[in-house]
Design an enzyme around this catalytic site. Structure first.
Site, PDB file in Angstrom:
ATOM      1  N   GLY A   1       0.791  -1.223   0.000  1.00 41.12           N
ATOM      2  CA  GLY A   1       0.000   0.000   0.000  1.00 41.12           C
ATOM      3  C   GLY A   1       0.818   1.266   0.000  1.00 41.12           C
ATOM      4  O   GLY A   1       0.354   2.308   0.493  1.00 41.12           O
ATOM      5  N   GLY A   2       2.026   1.215  -0.557  1.00 40.48           N
ATOM      6  CA  GLY A   2       2.839   2.420  -0.685  1.00 40.48           C
ATOM      7  C   GLY A   2       2.592   3.117  -2.015  1.00 40.48           C
ATOM      8  O   GLY A   2       1.597   2.869  -2.702  1.00 40.48           O
ATOM      9  N   LEU A   3       3.512   3.999  -2.377  1.00 40.21           N
ATOM     10  CA  LEU A   3       3.356   4.778  -3.601  1.00 40.21           C
ATOM     11  C   LEU A   3       3.192   3.887  -4.826  1.00 40.21           C
ATOM     12  O   LEU A   3       2.284   4.085  -5.645  1.00 40.21           O
ATOM     13  CB  LEU A   3       4.559   5.709  -3.778  1.00 40.21           C
ATOM     14  CG  LEU A   3       4.649   6.472  -5.109  1.00 40.21           C
ATOM     15  CD1 LEU A   3       3.425   7.365  -5.303  1.00 40.21           C
ATOM     16  CD2 LEU A   3       5.931   7.294  -5.165  1.00 40.21           C
ATOM     17  N   ALA A   4       4.052   2.891  -4.986  1.00 35.94           N
ATOM     18  CA  ALA A   4       4.008   2.037  -6.173  1.00 35.94           C
ATOM     19  C   ALA A   4       2.686   1.298  -6.268  1.00 35.94           C
ATOM     20  O   ALA A   4       2.066   1.222  -7.338  1.00 35.94           O
ATOM     21  CB  ALA A   4       5.177   1.058  -6.162  1.00 35.94           C
TER      22      ALA A   4
ATOM     23  N   SER B   1       7.463   5.155   1.327  1.00 39.40           N
ATOM     24  CA  SER B   1       7.215   6.293   0.429  1.00 39.40           C
ATOM     25  C   SER B   1       6.832   7.538   1.218  1.00 39.40           C
ATOM     26  O   SER B   1       7.224   8.656   0.879  1.00 39.40           O
ATOM     27  CB  SER B   1       6.076   5.961  -0.554  1.00 39.40           C
ATOM     28  OG  SER B   1       6.192   4.672  -1.082  1.00 39.40           O
ATOM     29  N   ALA B   2       6.043   7.345   2.273  1.00 41.58           N
ATOM     30  CA  ALA B   2       5.563   8.481   3.059  1.00 41.58           C
ATOM     31  C   ALA B   2       6.696   9.160   3.812  1.00 41.58           C
ATOM     32  O   ALA B   2       6.559  10.308   4.253  1.00 41.58           O
ATOM     33  CB  ALA B   2       4.485   8.026   4.041  1.00 41.58           C
TER      34      ALA B   2
ATOM     35  N   GLY C   1      12.210  14.246  -2.767  1.00 41.15           N
ATOM     36  CA  GLY C   1      11.238  14.595  -3.787  1.00 41.15           C
ATOM     37  C   GLY C   1      11.342  13.663  -4.975  1.00 41.15           C
ATOM     38  O   GLY C   1      11.771  12.516  -4.843  1.00 41.15           O
TER      39      GLY C   1
ATOM     40  N   GLU D   1      20.088  17.911  -5.764  1.00 41.77           N
ATOM     41  CA  GLU D   1      20.559  16.951  -4.778  1.00 41.77           C
ATOM     42  C   GLU D   1      21.845  16.303  -5.278  1.00 41.77           C
ATOM     43  O   GLU D   1      22.271  16.535  -6.412  1.00 41.77           O
ATOM     44  CB  GLU D   1      19.485  15.897  -4.482  1.00 41.77           C
ATOM     45  CG  GLU D   1      18.285  16.475  -3.735  1.00 41.77           C
ATOM     46  CD  GLU D   1      17.263  15.424  -3.345  1.00 41.77           C
ATOM     47  OE1 GLU D   1      17.442  14.255  -3.738  1.00 41.77           O
ATOM     48  OE2 GLU D   1      16.298  15.774  -2.659  1.00 41.77           O
TER      49      GLU D   1
ATOM     50  N   HIS E   1      22.059   5.512   3.586  1.00 39.71           N
ATOM     51  CA  HIS E   1      21.979   6.979   3.628  1.00 39.71           C
ATOM     52  C   HIS E   1      23.010   7.477   4.624  1.00 39.71           C
ATOM     53  O   HIS E   1      23.058   7.013   5.761  1.00 39.71           O
ATOM     54  CB  HIS E   1      20.577   7.435   4.035  1.00 39.71           C
ATOM     55  CG  HIS E   1      20.302   8.856   3.667  1.00 39.71           C
ATOM     56  ND1 HIS E   1      20.937   9.914   4.291  1.00 39.71           N
ATOM     57  CD2 HIS E   1      19.492   9.402   2.735  1.00 39.71           C
ATOM     58  CE1 HIS E   1      20.515  11.052   3.749  1.00 39.71           C
ATOM     59  NE2 HIS E   1      19.636  10.760   2.800  1.00 39.71           N
TER      60      HIS E   1
ATOM     61  N   ARG F   1      26.211   8.878  -2.800  1.00 41.94           N
ATOM     62  CA  ARG F   1      25.888   8.491  -1.430  1.00 41.94           C
ATOM     63  C   ARG F   1      26.817   7.425  -0.855  1.00 41.94           C
ATOM     64  O   ARG F   1      27.127   7.448   0.338  1.00 41.94           O
ATOM     65  CB  ARG F   1      24.445   7.982  -1.362  1.00 41.94           C
ATOM     66  CG  ARG F   1      23.419   9.092  -1.307  1.00 41.94           C
ATOM     67  CD  ARG F   1      22.021   8.527  -1.219  1.00 41.94           C
ATOM     68  NE  ARG F   1      21.043   9.590  -1.046  1.00 41.94           N
ATOM     69  CZ  ARG F   1      19.736   9.406  -1.101  1.00 41.94           C
ATOM     70  NH1 ARG F   1      19.253   8.195  -1.342  1.00 41.94           N
ATOM     71  NH2 ARG F   1      18.901  10.418  -0.921  1.00 41.94           N
TER      72      ARG F   1
ATOM     73  N   HIS G   1      19.034   2.468   3.628  1.00 44.12           N
ATOM     74  CA  HIS G   1      18.042   3.420   3.136  1.00 44.12           C
ATOM     75  C   HIS G   1      17.285   2.914   1.912  1.00 44.12           C
ATOM     76  O   HIS G   1      16.090   3.145   1.784  1.00 44.12           O
ATOM     77  CB  HIS G   1      18.737   4.742   2.792  1.00 44.12           C
ATOM     78  CG  HIS G   1      17.808   5.837   2.395  1.00 44.12           C
ATOM     79  ND1 HIS G   1      16.824   6.310   3.238  1.00 44.12           N
ATOM     80  CD2 HIS G   1      17.716   6.575   1.262  1.00 44.12           C
ATOM     81  CE1 HIS G   1      16.162   7.293   2.638  1.00 44.12           C
ATOM     82  NE2 HIS G   1      16.676   7.453   1.432  1.00 44.12           N
TER      83      HIS G   1
ATOM     84  N   ARG H   1      21.833   4.076  -6.445  1.00 43.93           N
ATOM     85  CA  ARG H   1      20.702   4.906  -6.873  1.00 43.93           C
ATOM     86  C   ARG H   1      21.028   6.385  -6.807  1.00 43.93           C
ATOM     87  O   ARG H   1      21.549   6.883  -5.817  1.00 43.93           O
ATOM     88  CB  ARG H   1      19.486   4.627  -5.984  1.00 43.93           C
ATOM     89  CG  ARG H   1      18.279   5.507  -6.268  1.00 43.93           C
ATOM     90  CD  ARG H   1      17.131   5.165  -5.341  1.00 43.93           C
ATOM     91  NE  ARG H   1      17.408   5.479  -3.962  1.00 43.93           N
ATOM     92  CZ  ARG H   1      17.069   6.631  -3.368  1.00 43.93           C
ATOM     93  NH1 ARG H   1      16.452   7.575  -4.054  1.00 43.93           N
ATOM     94  NH2 ARG H   1      17.340   6.823  -2.102  1.00 43.93           N
TER      95      ARG H   1
END
Length: 510
Positions: free
Chosen positions: A10-13, A40-41, A46, A111, A227, A273, A332, A367
């Site tokens: 139930g995330g963004l994807a 995702s939340a 961004g 970034e 991260h 990173r 991360h 990434r």
């Protein structure tokens, strides 16, 4: 009753896929109430999108390739970069309040490892929360989407050589069998395999375990991004100090006040990173401490520009406008996952994967910042477009009397997470990885719950791939093979049987 599509996650994807499938009926299985268990939340930076004047998808692609350690799929990335603007406009149509200037133009920030300003944000560090809030509202208002919350995926149902449903558990640990023509995995990442992570507990690598045990190929499992600036205040998960702070000019210092990244990379704090994470890790291991210094670059503007980070610091008595923030590397993002093609198809018929659980070839070995949310929405739209356009009913589970053990052994889980952090973390070597293989295999063999067994098996994929890759590349750093080997500039692929066979060849049977 067999549904057309079940989305696990139930995330963004997962939610974006469901919205893009409308008005086709779809059932979403969410491990927590919508928004509560989705990494995702928690995303602060961004979405990367080449929408500013002078920027191009080709340049976005070049930056992604440069960060990706030599194994990025260029064609896949270019396609994603070219679709970025349309997906941002989709999000705007769902009500996401991206930052705009006085003339109404999207404000784009820069970034790490991006050559220009191309990150669309919400109030500095609130993009993930704002995106999820808007999508959840849209999902709630879409009649074709049925959401079952607090349902944990456990395994895949196979029939006639293809995936045909999902075995799940409810809050009472009852077994639920959901039958469907197609299953979309959108289960997120692997963060909870590590003792220090920025991800929620639902990021337990269950999607990798589900797919692998059904026979799917897992790609690039060794590439884990840490991260460099988790806020080190003893919380689990560790709160994040967004990379956008360094984009605004914040520096990394040790307790003597010395900037240590300037001697490690020409871009200093804005280096990729993996390099920054190793720089921070080395300072900590040397006892010199590591801090994010925002006093000069941001100062009194901190509370307005980065309210989430500010509130976290204030909760433990730190004023980041006047005091450096203590930091440490934390797991991360996972560049690896269930291997898919350009439309999100896995190697198993009837199974699709999207978001962090998938390995599309976009990220390579490392990434690029803010490419994760972009990848989620781009490939979610592709999955929705590629799924057969049938209008079968939504999924209704059959409930069995099978009850799983109610609680995972916290001591065993602690061993797993500490093992991954200590031996399959920022810096790796042969002895540590073989220690991890033995410990993880023993946990998998003797786990009393399916959840712990699945987590240990997913962790083994990472440790095995890291042991096999005798070089350093991107997020994978071997101190005993500290250089990149051009002959190894290719993606890795493992099946469950191959993972088990390799483990046994190194350690025997635990």
């Amino acid at each position: 009753m067999t549904a057309s599509v079940i989305i696990v996650g139930g995330g963004l994807a997962g939610l974006f896929t469901a919205l893009k499938l409308a008005p086709r009926p779809v059932t979403v299985l969410a491990a927590a109430p919508l928004g509560a268990g989705a990494s995702s939340a928690w995303a602060q930076g961004g979405i990367a999108a080449a929408m500013a004047e002078g920027d191009t998808p080709e340049q976005h692609t070049a930056d992604t390739i440069a960060a990706g350690g030599g194994i990025v799929d260029e064609a896949i990335v270019l396609g994603m970069a070219r679709e970025a603007g349309d997906r941002v406009r989709d999000l705007l149509s769902y009500g996401v309040p991206f930052d705009r200037d006085l003339e109404g133009h999207l404000i784009q920030s820069r970034e790490a490892a991006h050559s220009t300003h191309r990150i669309v944000r919400v109030r500095g560090d609130m993009a993930g929360a704002a995106i999820m809030a808007a999508l959840i509202e849209a999902v709630r208002n879409t009649p074709s989407i049925t959401v079952h919350e607090n349902i944990h995926g456990e395994s895949l149902i196979m029939k006639d050589g293809r995936v045909s449903g999902v075995v799940a558990r409810d809050q009472d640990h009852r077994r639920l069998d959901y039958h469907a023509r197609d299953v979309v995995l959108a289960t997120g990442g692997i963060g909870h395999l590590y003792a220090v992570t920025t991800n929620p507990v639902e990021s337990s690598a269950i999607g990798i375990a589900m797919a692998a045990k059904a026979g799917a190929v897992i790609a690039d499992a060794e590439f884990v991004q840490f991260h460099p600036t988790a806020i080190a205040i003893g919380r689990d998960p560790a709160p994040l100090a967004t990379e956008a702070l360094r984009g605004e000019g914040a520096t990394l210092i040790n307790k003597a006040g010395v900037r240590f990244m300037t001697s490690l990379h020409k871009d200093a704090e804005l280096a990729p990173r993996d390099l920054v994470a190793r720089g921070v890790f080395s300072e900590l291991m040397a006892g010199r401490g590591a801090f994010l210094d925002c006093r000069e670059a941001i100062g009194a503007r901190f509370a307005d520009m980065f309210p989430t980070v500010y509130a976290t610091c204030q909760s433990v008595g730190i004023d980041p406008a006047t005091t450096p923030i203590p930091i440490a590397p934390a797991e991360h993002y996972h560049m690896g996952g269930v291997m898919t093609d350009a439309e999100g198809r896995t190697s198993l018929a009837g199974l699709w994967a999207v978001g962090e659980v998938a390995s599309t070839g976009v990220h390579g070995a490392n990434r690029l910042a803010s490419n994760s949310l972009l990848e989620a929405v781009v490939f979610a739209a592709r999955v929705a477009q590629s799924l057969p356009a049938e209008m079968s009913p939504v999924a209704t589970p059959s409930i069995t009397t099978d009850h799983a053990p109610a609680f995972i052994d916290e001591d065993q889980l602690g061993i797993l997470r500490e093992t991954m952090t200590d031996h399959v973390g920022v810096i790796r070597n042969k002895i540590g990885l073989e220690t991890a293989l033995w410990t993880l295999a023993d946990l998998a063999a003797h786990a009393e719950t399916t959840q712990l067994k699945s987590m240990a098996e997913a962790a083994l994929f990472i440790a095995v791939a890291a042991h096999q890759r005798q070089e350093s590349r991107g997020g994978h750093y071997r101190e005993d093979f500290s250089k990149s080997d051009p002959a190894r500039a290719k993606r890795s692929h493992l099946t469950f049987k191959e993972m088990q066979s390799y483990t046994h060849s190194i350690i025997g049977t635990p």
